[in-house]
Design a protein around this motif. Structure first.
Motif, PDB file in Angstrom:
ATOM      1  N   ALA A  97      41.129  -3.324  81.876  1.00  0.00           N
ATOM      2  CA  ALA A  97      40.755  -4.476  81.390  1.00  0.00           C
ATOM      3  C   ALA A  97      42.017  -5.085  80.732  1.00  0.00           C
ATOM      4  O   ALA A  97      42.016  -6.475  80.825  1.00  0.00           O
ATOM      5  N   TRP A  98      42.862  -4.372  80.177  1.00  0.00           N
ATOM      6  CA  TRP A  98      44.090  -4.894  79.704  1.00  0.00           C
ATOM      7  C   TRP A  98      44.913  -5.562  80.712  1.00  0.00           C
ATOM      8  O   TRP A  98      45.422  -6.560  80.514  1.00  0.00           O
ATOM      9  N   LEU A  99      44.980  -5.058  81.704  1.00  0.00           N
ATOM     10  CA  LEU A  99      45.895  -5.239  82.963  1.00  0.00           C
ATOM     11  C   LEU A  99      45.392  -6.528  83.373  1.00  0.00           C
ATOM     12  O   LEU A  99      46.404  -7.780  83.606  1.00  0.00           O
ATOM     13  N   ILE A 100      44.065  -6.603  83.714  1.00  0.00           N
ATOM     14  CA  ILE A 100      43.412  -8.170  84.051  1.00  0.00           C
ATOM     15  C   ILE A 100      43.620  -9.041  83.022  1.00  0.00           C
ATOM     16  O   ILE A 100      43.917 -10.126  83.283  1.00  0.00           O
ATOM     17  N   TRP A 101      43.144  -8.805  81.866  1.00  0.00           N
ATOM     18  CA  TRP A 101      43.327  -9.952  80.678  1.00  0.00           C
ATOM     19  C   TRP A 101      44.785 -10.158  80.711  1.00  0.00           C
ATOM     20  O   TRP A 101      45.024 -11.553  80.467  1.00  0.00           O
ATOM     21  N   VAL A 105      48.871 -14.446  80.565  1.00  0.00           N
ATOM     22  CA  VAL A 105      50.020 -15.066  81.094  1.00  0.00           C
ATOM     23  C   VAL A 105      50.013 -16.127  82.063  1.00  0.00           C
ATOM     24  O   VAL A 105      50.780 -17.286  81.810  1.00  0.00           O
ATOM     25  N   GLN A 106      49.151 -16.112  83.126  1.00  0.00           N
ATOM     26  CA  GLN A 106      49.057 -17.223  83.987  1.00  0.00           C
ATOM     27  C   GLN A 106      48.555 -18.448  83.186  1.00  0.00           C
ATOM     28  O   GLN A 106      48.901 -19.677  83.477  1.00  0.00           O
ATOM     29  N   ASP A 107      47.527 -18.146  82.357  1.00  0.00           N
ATOM     30  CA  ASP A 107      46.951 -19.229  81.612  1.00  0.00           C
ATOM     31  C   ASP A 107      47.966 -19.863  80.832  1.00  0.00           C
ATOM     32  O   ASP A 107      48.081 -21.226  80.800  1.00  0.00           O
ATOM     33  N   ASP A 108      48.681 -19.199  79.995  1.00  0.00           N
ATOM     34  CA  ASP A 108      49.766 -19.636  79.038  1.00  0.00           C
ATOM     35  C   ASP A 108      50.882 -20.447  79.868  1.00  0.00           C
ATOM     36  O   ASP A 108      51.297 -21.622  79.483  1.00  0.00           O
ATOM     37  N   GLY A 141      49.729 -10.341  75.587  1.00  0.00           N
ATOM     38  CA  GLY A 141      49.813  -9.157  75.856  1.00  0.00           C
ATOM     39  C   GLY A 141      51.142  -8.646  76.361  1.00  0.00           C
ATOM     40  O   GLY A 141      51.572  -7.485  76.330  1.00  0.00           O
ATOM     41  N   TYR A 142      52.198  -9.619  76.132  1.00  0.00           N
ATOM     42  CA  TYR A 142      53.461  -9.462  76.223  1.00  0.00           C
ATOM     43  C   TYR A 142      54.148  -8.622  75.270  1.00  0.00           C
ATOM     44  O   TYR A 142      53.943  -8.949  73.914  1.00  0.00           O
ATOM     45  N   GLY A 143      54.641  -7.271  75.461  1.00  0.00           N
ATOM     46  CA  GLY A 143      55.232  -6.553  74.437  1.00  0.00           C
ATOM     47  C   GLY A 143      54.229  -5.790  73.596  1.00  0.00           C
ATOM     48  O   GLY A 143      54.466  -5.295  72.437  1.00  0.00           O
ATOM     49  N   GLN A 189      47.550  -2.258  70.578  1.00  0.00           N
ATOM     50  CA  GLN A 189      47.017  -3.540  70.968  1.00  0.00           C
ATOM     51  C   GLN A 189      46.412  -3.227  72.594  1.00  0.00           C
ATOM     52  O   GLN A 189      45.547  -4.161  72.489  1.00  0.00           O
ATOM     53  N   VAL A 190      47.017  -2.649  73.107  1.00  0.00           N
ATOM     54  CA  VAL A 190      46.512  -2.240  74.603  1.00  0.00           C
ATOM     55  C   VAL A 190      44.928  -1.730  74.417  1.00  0.00           C
ATOM     56  O   VAL A 190      44.026  -2.392  75.156  1.00  0.00           O
TER      57      VAL A 190
END
Length: 170
Positions: A42-46, A51-54, A85-87, A92-93
């Motif tokens: 879930a976290w990896l796909i989210w 990031v792509q969206d941003d 999700g960066y950092g 948070q994960v």
């Protein structure tokens, strides 16, 4: 093949991997972490989608799908809307849970559509446009798109690996 078609094809491959990673999994399975420090599917796909969206919204000069189309509310995560999700810490994960495969897939698909709308019209000259001056050398659109695709493929591969671990536990 034209530049825009080439980039669109690369993002299409990411979409296929995202769909395969989440297909048929429950919210509990999506939240599975091989250990307390590992990332969940879930976290990896989210994260790859955020990031792509941003980055695409920034490069295109538009709004992020996450907030503009109400995905932040639909997910209902205990994270700030700006989070990508960066950092992220392990806590948070862990906060990316109780989401469904459909939510992850549909959010990715919405971002994918916005991505395709932007990249299909690109030509070779567009890739030289500077999109981020905070780095030396400055980041061009071509470098940014390559980075997004590389990160997406890496995280989708990690999600597939975690899915494999999960399946072996059954």
């Amino acid at each position: 093949m034209k530049t825009g078609e080439f980039v669109a094809d690369a993002f299409g491959r990411v979409q296929e991997l995202v769909h395969a990673a989440v297909k048929g999994l429950s919210a509990e399975e999506l939240a599975f972490r091989p250990d307390d420090e590992a990332n969940s599917i879930a976290w990896l796909i989210w994260h790859l989608t955020r990031v792509q969206d941003d980055h695409i919204a920034d490069a295109a000069g538009g709004d992020q799908v996450w907030t503009a189309q109400g995905w932040a509310e639909r997910f209902g995560l205990s994270l700030d809307d700006e989070e990508t999700g960066y950092g992220h810490t392990t806590e948070q994960v862990a906060a990316v849970r109780e989401v469904t495969a459909e939510q992850l897939r549909d959010y990715y698909d919405a971002v994918h559509e916005q991505t395709l709308s932007f990249v299909r019209g690109l030509d070779e000259a567009a890739l030289d446009r500077v999109v981020d001056e905070r780095w030396t050398p400055h980041v061009t659109l071509g470098v940014r798109l390559t980075s997004i695709i590389a990160d997406d493929l890496q995280h989708a591969g990690q999600a597939a690996y975690v899915r494999g671990l999960l399946k072996r536990r059954r």
